[in-house]
Design a protein around this motif. Structure first.
Motif, PDB file in Angstrom:
ATOM      1  N   VAL A  11       0.871  -1.175   0.000  1.00  0.00           N
ATOM      2  CA  VAL A  11       0.000   0.000   0.000  1.00  0.00           C
ATOM      3  C   VAL A  11       0.909   1.227   0.000  1.00  0.00           C
ATOM      4  O   VAL A  11       1.753   1.383   0.888  1.00  0.00           O
ATOM      5  CB  VAL A  11      -0.932   0.030   1.221  1.00  0.00           C
ATOM      6  N   ASP A  12       0.774   2.041  -1.026  1.00  0.00           N
ATOM      7  CA  ASP A  12       1.611   3.240  -1.170  1.00  0.00           C
ATOM      8  C   ASP A  12       3.098   2.905  -1.079  1.00  0.00           C
ATOM      9  O   ASP A  12       3.895   3.656  -0.514  1.00  0.00           O
ATOM     10  CB  ASP A  12       1.244   4.284  -0.117  1.00  0.00           C
ATOM     11  N   GLY A  13       3.464   1.718  -1.607  1.00  0.00           N
ATOM     12  CA  GLY A  13       4.864   1.313  -1.629  1.00  0.00           C
ATOM     13  C   GLY A  13       5.352   0.624  -0.376  1.00  0.00           C
ATOM     14  O   GLY A  13       6.494   0.150  -0.336  1.00  0.00           O
ATOM     15  N   GLU A  14       4.499   0.516   0.670  1.00  0.00           N
ATOM     16  CA  GLU A  14       4.883  -0.131   1.923  1.00  0.00           C
ATOM     17  C   GLU A  14       4.290  -1.535   1.984  1.00  0.00           C
ATOM     18  O   GLU A  14       3.111  -1.733   1.729  1.00  0.00           O
ATOM     19  CB  GLU A  14       4.403   0.685   3.123  1.00  0.00           C
ATOM     20  N   GLU A  15       5.125  -2.533   2.345  1.00  0.00           N
ATOM     21  CA  GLU A  15       4.675  -3.917   2.407  1.00  0.00           C
ATOM     22  C   GLU A  15       3.664  -4.123   3.534  1.00  0.00           C
ATOM     23  O   GLU A  15       3.886  -3.684   4.668  1.00  0.00           O
ATOM     24  CB  GLU A  15       5.867  -4.845   2.613  1.00  0.00           C
ATOM     25  N   VAL A  16       2.548  -4.800   3.229  1.00  0.00           N
ATOM     26  CA  VAL A  16       1.533  -5.055   4.249  1.00  0.00           C
ATOM     27  C   VAL A  16       1.227  -6.541   4.430  1.00  0.00           C
ATOM     28  O   VAL A  16       0.686  -6.938   5.468  1.00  0.00           O
ATOM     29  CB  VAL A  16       0.217  -4.301   3.951  1.00  0.00           C
ATOM     30  N   ASN A  70      -1.778  -3.816   8.081  1.00  0.00           N
ATOM     31  CA  ASN A  70      -0.631  -4.728   7.947  1.00  0.00           C
ATOM     32  C   ASN A  70      -0.632  -5.817   9.021  1.00  0.00           C
ATOM     33  O   ASN A  70       0.399  -6.422   9.306  1.00  0.00           O
ATOM     34  CB  ASN A  70       0.683  -3.947   8.003  1.00  0.00           C
ATOM     35  N   GLN A  71      -1.818  -6.101   9.608  1.00  0.00           N
ATOM     36  CA  GLN A  71      -1.929  -7.104  10.654  1.00  0.00           C
ATOM     37  C   GLN A  71      -2.876  -8.213  10.233  1.00  0.00           C
ATOM     38  O   GLN A  71      -3.942  -7.953   9.659  1.00  0.00           O
ATOM     39  CB  GLN A  71      -2.457  -6.469  11.952  1.00  0.00           C
ATOM     40  N   GLN A  72      -2.478  -9.471  10.518  1.00  0.00           N
ATOM     41  CA  GLN A  72      -3.375 -10.586  10.227  1.00  0.00           C
ATOM     42  C   GLN A  72      -4.543 -10.546  11.194  1.00  0.00           C
ATOM     43  O   GLN A  72      -4.375 -10.537  12.412  1.00  0.00           O
ATOM     44  CB  GLN A  72      -2.647 -11.919  10.327  1.00  0.00           C
ATOM     45  N   LEU A  73      -5.758 -10.534  10.650  1.00  0.00           N
ATOM     46  CA  LEU A  73      -6.967 -10.401  11.459  1.00  0.00           C
ATOM     47  C   LEU A  73      -7.595 -11.745  11.772  1.00  0.00           C
ATOM     48  O   LEU A  73      -8.094 -11.968  12.880  1.00  0.00           O
ATOM     49  CB  LEU A  73      -7.977  -9.520  10.714  1.00  0.00           C
ATOM     50  N   ALA A  74      -7.587 -12.672  10.801  1.00  0.00           N
ATOM     51  CA  ALA A  74      -8.257 -13.958  10.984  1.00  0.00           C
ATOM     52  C   ALA A  74      -7.726 -14.965   9.983  1.00  0.00           C
ATOM     53  O   ALA A  74      -7.048 -14.612   9.014  1.00  0.00           O
ATOM     54  CB  ALA A  74      -9.771 -13.791  10.809  1.00  0.00           C
ATOM     55  N   SER A  75      -8.069 -16.239  10.248  1.00  0.00           N
ATOM     56  CA  SER A  75      -7.705 -17.326   9.342  1.00  0.00           C
ATOM     57  C   SER A  75      -8.912 -18.245   9.194  1.00  0.00           C
ATOM     58  O   SER A  75      -9.606 -18.543  10.174  1.00  0.00           O
ATOM     59  CB  SER A  75      -6.509 -18.098   9.903  1.00  0.00           C
ATOM     60  N   HIS A  76      -9.183 -18.701   7.965  1.00  0.00           N
ATOM     61  CA  HIS A  76     -10.346 -19.545   7.676  1.00  0.00           C
ATOM     62  C   HIS A  76      -9.955 -20.629   6.685  1.00  0.00           C
ATOM     63  O   HIS A  76      -8.873 -20.586   6.085  1.00  0.00           O
ATOM     64  CB  HIS A  76     -11.481 -18.706   7.082  1.00  0.00           C
TER      65      HIS A  76
END
Length: 277
Positions: A165-170, A206-212
């Motif tokens: 996003v805008d050149g920053e890794e997320v 840039n944070q993992q919120l959930a896994s499915h």
């Protein structure tokens, strides 16, 4: 019946040159500037107001584009079988190819973005500066925020996809498609969903919120409604809204947001029957 009176006025922006391609004309919303393509025996060139630019063999159809305030202009052009990108009069290139439908411009005009290819690698060209090269840039990149200030894209080099996003890794994902990336209306939040191993992971900023088991189609609800997406666990699909989850169904389909209640209505399948929930 009220009487309706329509008043119109005309403002001369410039003297049209011979050979103008009227279908190429781009005018600012306030009518203060105009840009268009002129075709002559020597080739084609872009004229901004009364000022012609360099000659090229071809100007990409659909261009030039102007920013809302008319301060920025961009287009792609070909000369001697090589492609160039012109941003505010500055020429970048040569390139082997320019992605169809590029360059694009954020709504506020702060970023002119183009995907180009040279020597077998792909580059993201941002305001005339090359970023890359990459083995691949995700098809459909970049996506632009509704606010027009931010952009997102994904790239890879013989490995997982990296989302920026805008050149920053997320995020780093094994699989991702452009339809599973989304900005909030004001552009301050970004979500993406993709595969990592056997799971689908959901990223907020840039944070993992959930896994499915599987997940798709992130959407930000109006106001403070939060993030909404489709998720599958135990072979059943549901709609996740913020920290809440709907009942589970055999499948779920398209959903729409209620701008007043910050809720969603969606298609749900049970057996062979679809219904709106």
């Amino acid at each position: 019946v009220p009487k309706v009176v329509i008043r119109t006025s005309e403002t001369s922006l410039a003297n049209a040159m011979d050979g103008i391609d009227w279908s190429s004309a781009s005018v600012t919303a306030d009518g203060s500037r105009i840009a268009y393509v002129v075709r002559e025996d020597r080739g084609s060139r872009v004229v901004v107001d009364d000022k012609p630019g360099e000659f090229f063999d071809q100007i990409e159809p659909g261009y030039p584009i102007l920013s809302t305030d008319g301060e920025r202009i961009a287009y792609a052009a070909m000369r001697d079988q090589q492609w160039f990108v012109v941003t505010d009069g500055e020429i970048s290139g040569p390139y082997d190819s320019v992605q169809l439908g590029h360059p694009v411009m954020t709504a506020d005009g702060s970023n002119v973005i183009c995907i180009v290819c040279k020597e077998g690698s792909q580059f993201l060209l941002v305001n005339g500066t090359e970023v890359g090269g990459y083995e691949e840039i995700l098809n459909g990149s970049p996506i632009l925020s509704p606010s027009g200030k931010h952009y997102a894209y994904a790239t890879r080099n013989q490995g997982p996809w990296t989302v920026y996003v805008d050149g920053e890794e997320v995020a780093s994902l094994d699989e991702v498609v452009i339809e599973d990336m989304a900005f909030s209306a004001d552009g301050t939040q970004f979500a993406c969903i993709g595969k990592r191993g056997d799971s689908a992971v959901v990223y907020l900023d840039n944070q993992q919120l959930a896994s499915h088991e599987n997940a798709r189609r992130p959407l930000f609800l109006p106001g403070e409604g939060g993030l909404c997406y489709q998720a599958q666990d135990a072979k059943k699909w549901s709609i996740v809204v913020g920290s809440e989850r709907s009942a589970r169904f055999d499948d779920v389909g398209d959903f729409v947001a209620d701008p007043v209640k910050s809720s969603v209505a969606f298609w749900a399948k049970e057996g062979q029957t679809w219904r709106v929930v």
